[in-house]
Design a protein around this motif. Structure first.
Motif, PDB file in Angstrom:
ATOM      1  N   ASP A 277      -4.610  -6.209   1.184  1.00  0.00           N
ATOM      2  CA  ASP A 277      -3.649  -6.869   2.080  1.00  0.00           C
ATOM      3  C   ASP A 277      -3.819  -6.356   3.522  1.00  0.00           C
ATOM      4  O   ASP A 277      -3.764  -7.143   4.475  1.00  0.00           O
ATOM      5  CB  ASP A 277      -2.231  -6.565   1.585  1.00  0.00           C
ATOM      6  CG  ASP A 277      -1.240  -7.614   2.011  1.00  0.00           C
ATOM      7  OD1 ASP A 277      -1.542  -8.807   1.845  1.00  0.00           O
ATOM      8  OD2 ASP A 277      -0.178  -7.241   2.533  1.00  0.00           O
TER       9      ASP A 277
ATOM     10  N   ASP B 237      -4.376  -3.848  -4.281  1.00  0.00           N
ATOM     11  CA  ASP B 237      -3.974  -5.091  -3.598  1.00  0.00           C
ATOM     12  C   ASP B 237      -3.352  -4.789  -2.231  1.00  0.00           C
ATOM     13  O   ASP B 237      -3.433  -5.598  -1.303  1.00  0.00           O
ATOM     14  CB  ASP B 237      -3.059  -5.957  -4.478  1.00  0.00           C
ATOM     15  CG  ASP B 237      -1.766  -5.270  -4.912  1.00  0.00           C
ATOM     16  OD1 ASP B 237      -1.588  -4.064  -4.637  1.00  0.00           O
ATOM     17  OD2 ASP B 237      -0.934  -5.958  -5.544  1.00  0.00           O
ATOM     18  N   GLN B 238      -2.767  -3.570  -2.097  1.00  0.00           N
ATOM     19  CA  GLN B 238      -2.183  -3.222  -0.783  1.00  0.00           C
ATOM     20  C   GLN B 238      -3.292  -2.926   0.230  1.00  0.00           C
ATOM     21  O   GLN B 238      -3.177  -3.273   1.407  1.00  0.00           O
ATOM     22  CB  GLN B 238      -1.238  -2.032  -0.930  1.00  0.00           C
ATOM     23  CG  GLN B 238      -0.020  -2.368  -1.780  1.00  0.00           C
ATOM     24  CD  GLN B 238       0.879  -1.171  -2.004  1.00  0.00           C
ATOM     25  OE1 GLN B 238       0.869  -0.196  -1.269  1.00  0.00           O
ATOM     26  NE2 GLN B 238       1.688  -1.250  -3.051  1.00  0.00           N
TER      27      GLN B 238
ATOM     28  N   ASP C 107       4.286   2.007  -9.122  1.00  0.00           N
ATOM     29  CA  ASP C 107       3.560   0.949  -8.399  1.00  0.00           C
ATOM     30  C   ASP C 107       3.360  -0.287  -9.275  1.00  0.00           C
ATOM     31  O   ASP C 107       3.404  -1.419  -8.798  1.00  0.00           O
ATOM     32  CB  ASP C 107       2.171   1.464  -7.972  1.00  0.00           C
ATOM     33  CG  ASP C 107       2.263   2.536  -6.905  1.00  0.00           C
ATOM     34  OD1 ASP C 107       3.184   2.455  -6.069  1.00  0.00           O
ATOM     35  OD2 ASP C 107       1.422   3.458  -6.916  1.00  0.00           O
TER      36      ASP C 107
ATOM     37  N   SER D  64       0.780  -5.069  -7.427  1.00  0.00           N
ATOM     38  CA  SER D  64       1.680  -3.929  -7.261  1.00  0.00           C
ATOM     39  C   SER D  64       3.081  -4.393  -6.841  1.00  0.00           C
ATOM     40  O   SER D  64       3.267  -5.518  -6.372  1.00  0.00           O
ATOM     41  CB  SER D  64       1.106  -2.933  -6.254  1.00  0.00           C
ATOM     42  OG  SER D  64       1.173  -3.458  -4.961  1.00  0.00           O
TER      43      SER D  64
ATOM     44  N   SER E 102      -2.268 -11.894  -5.442  1.00  0.00           N
ATOM     45  CA  SER E 102      -1.218 -10.883  -5.291  1.00  0.00           C
ATOM     46  C   SER E 102      -0.178 -11.234  -6.354  1.00  0.00           C
ATOM     47  O   SER E 102      -0.473 -11.982  -7.270  1.00  0.00           O
ATOM     48  CB  SER E 102      -0.598 -10.993  -3.900  1.00  0.00           C
ATOM     49  OG  SER E 102       0.138 -12.198  -3.823  1.00  0.00           O
TER      50      SER E 102
ATOM     51  N   LEU F 101       4.048  -6.160  -3.486  1.00  0.00           N
ATOM     52  CA  LEU F 101       3.392  -7.465  -3.307  1.00  0.00           C
ATOM     53  C   LEU F 101       3.801  -8.453  -4.394  1.00  0.00           C
ATOM     54  O   LEU F 101       3.273  -9.557  -4.467  1.00  0.00           O
ATOM     55  CB  LEU F 101       1.875  -7.302  -3.287  1.00  0.00           C
ATOM     56  CG  LEU F 101       1.298  -6.708  -2.006  1.00  0.00           C
ATOM     57  CD1 LEU F 101      -0.218  -6.668  -2.056  1.00  0.00           C
ATOM     58  CD2 LEU F 101       1.738  -7.498  -0.782  1.00  0.00           C
TER      59      LEU F 101
ATOM     60  N   ARG G  49      -4.269   4.321  -2.938  1.00  0.00           N
ATOM     61  CA  ARG G  49      -3.255   3.268  -2.745  1.00  0.00           C
ATOM     62  C   ARG G  49      -3.516   2.137  -3.743  1.00  0.00           C
ATOM     63  O   ARG G  49      -4.684   1.891  -4.104  1.00  0.00           O
ATOM     64  CB  ARG G  49      -3.329   2.652  -1.335  1.00  0.00           C
ATOM     65  CG  ARG G  49      -3.221   3.624  -0.200  1.00  0.00           C
ATOM     66  CD  ARG G  49      -1.821   4.130   0.003  1.00  0.00           C
ATOM     67  NE  ARG G  49      -0.834   3.051   0.095  1.00  0.00           N
ATOM     68  CZ  ARG G  49       0.488   3.234  -0.019  1.00  0.00           C
ATOM     69  NH1 ARG G  49       0.968   4.443  -0.265  1.00  0.00           N
ATOM     70  NH2 ARG G  49       1.325   2.225   0.117  1.00  0.00           N
TER      71      ARG G  49
END
Ligand SMILES: Cc1cc2nc3c(=O)[nH]c(=O)nc-3n(C[C@H](O)[C@H](O)[C@H](O)COP(=O)(O)OP(=O)(O)OC[C@H]3O[C@@H](n4cnc5c(N)ncnc54)[C@H](O)[C@@H]3O)c2cc1C
Length: 472
Positions: A258, A254-255, A106, A89, A394, A92, A251
């Motif tokens: 994270d 990857d967030q 995104d 995204s 990421s 990232l 969301r």
């Protein structure tokens, strides 16, 4: 750019890539303390910028006529296709000192990525340091840690030209040389066979029965494309995988990952959490006819695709096992099943290639994998570095930004604090081949450069702290 001065002819090096006939009599132009950067993709641009910010003159050579590397789909080696969007995204992926616009989605389209890189190059005034349409054909180490870099016009037109540099940063990308699989009977198969690098547009799929081989992000994307445009689509994978959706709890996935990584939980606890989340969001994939994964999450490169399972569920993609062999008119699958695709697409990935360097420079093993500290610093050449040889969980640009800051600092330290530079070299020699990932990855060329972005960024941060610049 100042006019270079000719110096004595180049030193002969038997292990270097072959020189053009008559090259030995040509002058070598000495570029003094200038650093040479090979490639003006996302990694090369970050290298040029960060070297300039550390006070270096830079000559960057780019074989194409524009910047952007893989993200410039007009480039003949670009691996992106019409529908490519980011897999990682926006926050990232972006460079930390040059955010993408808040109004962007995104997961921006590849054309937005190119426009982002163009704005980056313009904002930091990078184009004036780039020689376009010029490929590096040889880079040879000579006395005093310097490099003789030979270039020529892309395509081999015109004479070669050799210049001497204080250092070289290789940023030639690792997603352009197709990894071609071999199968019994492939050469006799009468259908069309292409590598994913040659796939550009759904028009190539229309009216065809398509077999897509490979379960990386590209393989999954192409199976989804075929589901929508082809007459039939089989998706062949060697094993079961964890197919993560692009969104979890509303969301970007990857967030969410994270945020979990920030908790610094042990790997096993993170794997358990990830398994639970996939169970809740995607469910049991074996219900759809997909094989169960034979490994835990984080042990293969993450696949982010919200549409694959959807199209399997609609019967538009038929998941099948590894290809057994090809016949003249068809393909044999496990259990003696025969299918008759018109088009086979090998989404089998890419291999790194450093054709302008002798193999011993990066200590390539028999399979072509280099030996580097932080995936960047070779053991025996303190004035050579590789940028962007990373496959993170990421986006790449944040990592390559900090990596190229580290490269610039190391090169600067050689002048300002040679003792500290020597101490760093000791760590490079001891730490080459270290892996920046806690999970036990499946053995595959696909994972050669796999890094956990948090582990890798922490390691670069430690290096930057150690290299803290002495006053000039
Ligand atoms: C389908 C696909 C999806 C992807 N999705 C993402 C994503 O979501 N997020 C992400 O961060 N990354 C993604 N990537 C990875 C992508 O490769 C990187 O984002 C980025 O493009 C790498 O930049 P680079 O500069 O290292 O390499 P490249 O972009 O390949 O640039 C290398 C440059 O070097 C030049 N060059 C090579 N050899 C020479 C030579 N001898 N002389 C002169 N010039 C030379 C090339 O022409 C090229 O311009 C994806 C890749 C693919 C294939």
């Amino acid at each position: 750019m100042s006019q270079p001065e000719p110096a004595e002819p180049p030193v002969d090096d038997a292990s270097a890539p072959a020189a053009e006939p008559g090259a030995a009599n040509r002058p070598v132009y000495d570029r003094g303390d200038t650093v040479c950067v090979v490639g003006a993709g996302a990694s090369g641009l970050a290298a040029v910028k960060n070297l300039r910010e550390h006070g270096f003159d830079v000559d960057c050579y780019e074989r194409e006529t524009g910047i952007g590397g893989a993200w410039n789909w007009r480039h003949d080696r670009s691996p992106v296709y019409a529908s490519t969007h980011l897999i990682s995204s926006r926050p990232l992926t972006q460079y930390p000192d040059f955010p993408m616009p808040d109004s962007w989605p995104d997961y921006p389209h590849h054309s937005q990525l190119l426009s982002y890189l163009e704005r980056y190059a313009d904002h930091f005034g990078l184009r004036q340091h780039i020689w376009f349409g010029t490929e590096v054909v040889r880079a040879v180490p000579v006395d005093g840690g310097r490099w003789e870099v030979t270039t020529r016009s892309t395509g081999g037109y015109g004479p070669e030209r050799t210049q001497r540099y204080a250092a070289v940063v290789v940023a030639n990308g690792h997603n352009w040389a197709p990894k071609q699989p071999t199968y019994e009977g492939l050469e006799d198969f009468r259908g069309t066979v292409i590598h994913a690098s040659a796939y550009k547009d759904p028009a190539q799929l229309r009216g065809k029965r398509v077999l897509v081989v490979g379960a990386g992000n590209t393989g999954c994307d192409l199976a989804v494309e075929a589901a929508q445009s082809a007459t039939a689509c089989w998706h062949s994978t060697r094993r079961g995988y964890w197919y993560a959706p692009k969104y979890v709890f509303g969301r970007p996935a990857d967030q969410v990952n994270d945020a979990v990584l920030a908790l610094r939980l042990p790997l096993r606890a993170r794997q358990w959490l990830f398994h639970r989340t996939l169970r809740l969001t995607v469910g049991d994939l074996t219900r759809f006819g997909l094989p169960a994964p034979d490994h835990r999450v984080y042990e293969t490169h993450p696949i982010a695709n919200s549409q694959l399972v959807y199209h399997v569920g609609h019967g538009r993609i038929t998941p099948v096992g590894d290809v057994v062999r090809f016949h003249r008119d068809g393909v044999e699958l496990p259990g003696g099943v025969e299918i008759e695709p018109d088009l086979v697409i090998f989404a089998t990935g890419y291999l790194p290639r450093f054709e302008f360097l002798a193999p011993d420079v990066l200590e390539l093993d028999a399979a072509g994998r280099p030996s580097l500290y932080l995936n960047a610093f070779p053991r025996h050449h303190p004035t050579l570095a590789v940028a962007g040889l990373l496959q993170p969980d990421s986006g790449l640009f944040t990592l390559v930004h900090w990596q190229t800051v580290a490269i610039a600092r190391v090169l600067r330290l050689r002048e300002t604090a040679p003792q500290r530079a020597a101490a760093f070299r000791t760590r490079v020699v001891a730490g080459a081949d270290q892996r920046w990932n806690r999970a036990k990855l499946k053995e595959s060329t696909r994972h050669w450069f796999e890094v956990s972005h948090t582990d890798y960024l922490r390691a670069v941060q430690r290096t930057l702290d150690e290299l803290e610049l002495a006053p000039r």
